[in-house]
Design a protein around this motif. Structure first.
Motif, PDB file in Angstrom:
ATOM      1  N   THR A   1      -8.081   8.194   0.379  1.00 37.86           N
ATOM      2  CA  THR A   1      -8.837   7.004   0.786  1.00 37.86           C
ATOM      3  C   THR A   1      -7.903   5.868   1.173  1.00 37.86           C
ATOM      4  OG1 THR A   1     -10.657   7.618  -0.683  1.00 37.86           O
ATOM      5  CG2 THR A   1     -10.565   5.312   0.015  1.00 37.86           C
ATOM      6  N   THR A   2      -6.848   5.665   0.405  1.00 38.13           N
ATOM      7  CA  THR A   2      -5.896   4.597   0.698  1.00 38.13           C
ATOM      8  C   THR A   2      -5.187   4.851   2.029  1.00 38.13           C
ATOM      9  OG1 THR A   2      -5.577   4.251  -1.667  1.00 38.13           O
ATOM     10  CG2 THR A   2      -3.933   3.276  -0.192  1.00 38.13           C
ATOM     11  N   LYS A   3      -4.807   6.101   2.277  1.00 37.05           N
ATOM     12  CA  LYS A   3      -4.147   6.425   3.548  1.00 37.05           C
ATOM     13  C   LYS A   3      -5.075   6.187   4.735  1.00 37.05           C
ATOM     14  CE  LYS A   3      -0.685   9.754   1.998  1.00 37.05           C
ATOM     15  NZ  LYS A   3      -0.249  11.163   2.019  1.00 37.05           N
TER      16      LYS A   3
ATOM     17  N   ASN B   1      -7.302   3.956   4.931  1.00 31.63           N
ATOM     18  CA  ASN B   1      -7.482   2.511   5.086  1.00 31.63           C
ATOM     19  C   ASN B   1      -6.206   1.776   5.488  1.00 31.63           C
ATOM     20  OD1 ASN B   1     -10.197   2.730   4.422  1.00 31.63           O
ATOM     21  ND2 ASN B   1      -9.818   2.445   2.241  1.00 31.63           N
TER      22      ASN B   1
ATOM     23  N   PHE C   1       1.977   1.725  -3.459  1.00 28.21           N
ATOM     24  CA  PHE C   1       0.807   2.179  -4.200  1.00 28.21           C
ATOM     25  C   PHE C   1       0.644   3.690  -4.042  1.00 28.21           C
ATOM     26  CE2 PHE C   1      -3.752   3.148  -4.321  1.00 28.21           C
ATOM     27  CZ  PHE C   1      -4.205   2.452  -5.433  1.00 28.21           C
ATOM     28  N   ILE C   2       0.699   4.158  -2.802  1.00 22.20           N
ATOM     29  CA  ILE C   2       0.570   5.591  -2.514  1.00 22.20           C
ATOM     30  C   ILE C   2       1.734   6.366  -3.130  1.00 22.20           C
ATOM     31  CG2 ILE C   2       0.638   7.315  -0.656  1.00 22.20           C
ATOM     32  CD1 ILE C   2      -0.906   5.187   1.055  1.00 22.20           C
TER      33      ILE C   2
ATOM     34  N   ILE D   1      -8.006   9.062  -4.377  1.00 17.29           N
ATOM     35  CA  ILE D   1      -7.524   7.684  -4.185  1.00 17.29           C
ATOM     36  C   ILE D   1      -6.445   7.647  -3.105  1.00 17.29           C
ATOM     37  CG2 ILE D   1      -6.306   5.742  -5.262  1.00 17.29           C
ATOM     38  CD1 ILE D   1      -7.671   6.609  -7.935  1.00 17.29           C
TER      39      ILE D   1
ATOM     40  N   LYS E   1       0.832  -1.208   0.000  1.00 19.79           N
ATOM     41  CA  LYS E   1       0.000   0.000   0.000  1.00 19.79           C
ATOM     42  C   LYS E   1       0.864   1.254   0.000  1.00 19.79           C
ATOM     43  CE  LYS E   1      -4.389  -1.592   1.542  1.00 19.79           C
ATOM     44  NZ  LYS E   1      -5.690  -1.082   1.777  1.00 19.79           N
TER      45      LYS E   1
END
Length: 117
Positions: free
Chosen positions: A112-114, A116, A60-61, A109, A57
């Motif tokens: 939201t990813t951070k 989660n 990804f970020i 995105i 992740k």
């Protein structure tokens, strides 16, 4: 992300950017800023494509953050081209709006990813 909206929108932005670059070189005879613009606008989608192969992740970020920076840079070159009168307000608005849509999706995105993590 293979069929994602961000892949689609960033690819559309790149195609639009390549065609805009061709116009700047052929019609406006502008070679320096247009090349910088081309590099950044095509890098947005290229980095979005790399997200598919993120190893974590955090990776990804990170990859999306690079894409975000390239999108910001694209918008900078557009603003500079407009202010130096290489492009019209209408040309500017068209591509700037597309860039802004992509930028907002990328930022959303990332946020939201951070959240989660």
């Amino acid at each position: 992300m293979s069929d994602s909206i961000i892949k689609e929108k960033s690819f559309e932005l790149a195609v639009c950017g390549v065609n805009f670059y061709k116009y700047l070189v052929a019609d406006k005879k502008e070679f320096v800023m247009s090349k910088q613009f081309l590099r950044s606008v095509t890098s947005v989608g290229a980095n979005v494509s790399e997200v598919v192969n993120a190893q974590s992740k955090a990776d990804f970020i990170h990859k999306l953050s690079i894409s975000q920076k390239e999108c910001d840079e694209t918008m900078y070159w557009l603003e500079l081209l407009k202010e130096t009168e290489y492009i019209s307000e209408n040309d500017f608005k068209s591509i700037h709006e597309k860039s802004n849509v992509v930028l907002k999706i990328i930022r959303s995105i990332i946020i939201t990813t951070k959240k989660n993590l």
